[in-house]
Motif scaffolding. Structure first.
Motif, PDB file in Angstrom:
ATOM      1  N   SER A   1      39.774  49.064  44.033  1.00  0.00           N
ATOM      2  CA  SER A   1      40.636  49.801  43.975  1.00  0.00           C
ATOM      3  C   SER A   1      41.761  49.337  41.887  1.00  0.00           C
ATOM      4  O   SER A   1      41.858  48.340  42.706  1.00  0.00           O
ATOM      5  CB  SER A   1      41.427  49.301  45.425  1.00  0.00           C
TER       6      SER A   1
ATOM      7  N   ASP B   1      45.371  49.904  40.617  1.00  0.00           N
ATOM      8  CA  ASP B   1      47.684  49.385  40.726  1.00  0.00           C
ATOM      9  C   ASP B   1      47.462  51.790  41.070  1.00  0.00           C
ATOM     10  O   ASP B   1      48.125  51.694  42.061  1.00  0.00           O
ATOM     11  CB  ASP B   1      48.227  49.288  39.690  1.00  0.00           C
ATOM     12  N   ASP B   2      47.189  52.246  40.272  1.00  0.00           N
ATOM     13  CA  ASP B   2      47.207  54.068  40.342  1.00  0.00           C
ATOM     14  C   ASP B   2      46.577  54.638  41.382  1.00  0.00           C
ATOM     15  O   ASP B   2      46.683  55.562  41.356  1.00  0.00           O
ATOM     16  CB  ASP B   2      46.959  54.252  39.181  1.00  0.00           C
ATOM     17  N   ARG B   3      46.128  53.953  42.680  1.00  0.00           N
ATOM     18  CA  ARG B   3      45.687  54.036  43.767  1.00  0.00           C
ATOM     19  C   ARG B   3      44.550  55.777  43.490  1.00  0.00           C
ATOM     20  O   ARG B   3      43.623  56.209  44.626  1.00  0.00           O
ATOM     21  CB  ARG B   3      47.037  55.414  44.322  1.00  0.00           C
TER      22      ARG B   3
ATOM     23  N   TRP C   1      39.985  54.940  43.175  1.00  0.00           N
ATOM     24  CA  TRP C   1      39.151  54.667  42.256  1.00  0.00           C
ATOM     25  C   TRP C   1      38.371  54.409  41.222  1.00  0.00           C
ATOM     26  O   TRP C   1      38.406  55.781  41.371  1.00  0.00           O
ATOM     27  CB  TRP C   1      38.420  54.609  43.972  1.00  0.00           C
TER      28      TRP C   1
END
Length: 154
Positions: free
Chosen positions: A70, A72-74, A76
């Motif tokens: 995961s 930070d920018d959501r 994967w």
């Protein structure tokens, strides 16, 4: 280094054109890649579209050839699993192999988003945790600036 076909067949699985293409893109990258980055790398192969890439990534993860990280920018990112690497609880090895393919740390650049696996920094989790909790996932993330982003901001 093994080829994508060797990795798949050594796992007793059937290689297909899409599986080989997706796994090869990860094998040829030094960084973890997002779905979008993999799709861009495979641009021009007409049998491979975004849904196919999602399905292949799920299949590769289900068969423990890759793991997802995961960010930070959501989104994967996906990376190959290290071969024959085992991370167990520090007191015993009864955690049913949970960490057998993913108990290491990740470095994530907060500027460019690059993600690297750091296998030398492994999870050392006391057996008491596994005796008490039903663990489904472990993540160790170190965040900061990669050397290139540090140099660009100097």
């Amino acid at each position: 280094m093994q080829t994508a076909e060797q990795l798949i067949t050594d796992a007793g699985l059937r290689p297909t054109k899409a599986r080989l293409a997706v796994l090869s893109s990860l094998l040829n990258s030094h960084n973890a890649l997002s779905h979008t980055e993999i799709l861009a790398a495979l641009q021009g192969i007409k049998e491979i579209d975004r849904v196919t890439v999602y399905r292949v990534l799920d299949w590769l993860q289900e068969h423990a050839l890759i793991h997802k990280i995961s960010t930070d920018d959501r989104a994967w990112k996906f990376q190959l699993n290290a071969p024959k690497r085992s991370y167990k609880a520090t007191d015993a090895s009864t955690n049913s192999g949970l960490l057998s393919n993913h108990g290491h740390a990740h470095l994530q650049c907060q500027r460019c988003g690059t993600v690297l696996c750091i296998h030398e920094l492994a999870a050392h989790i006391p057996q008491a945790i596994f005796d008490t909790y039903q663990i489904s996932h472990i993540e160790i993330n170190l965040k900061g600036l990669c050397p290139q982003c540090q140099q660009a901001s100097a």
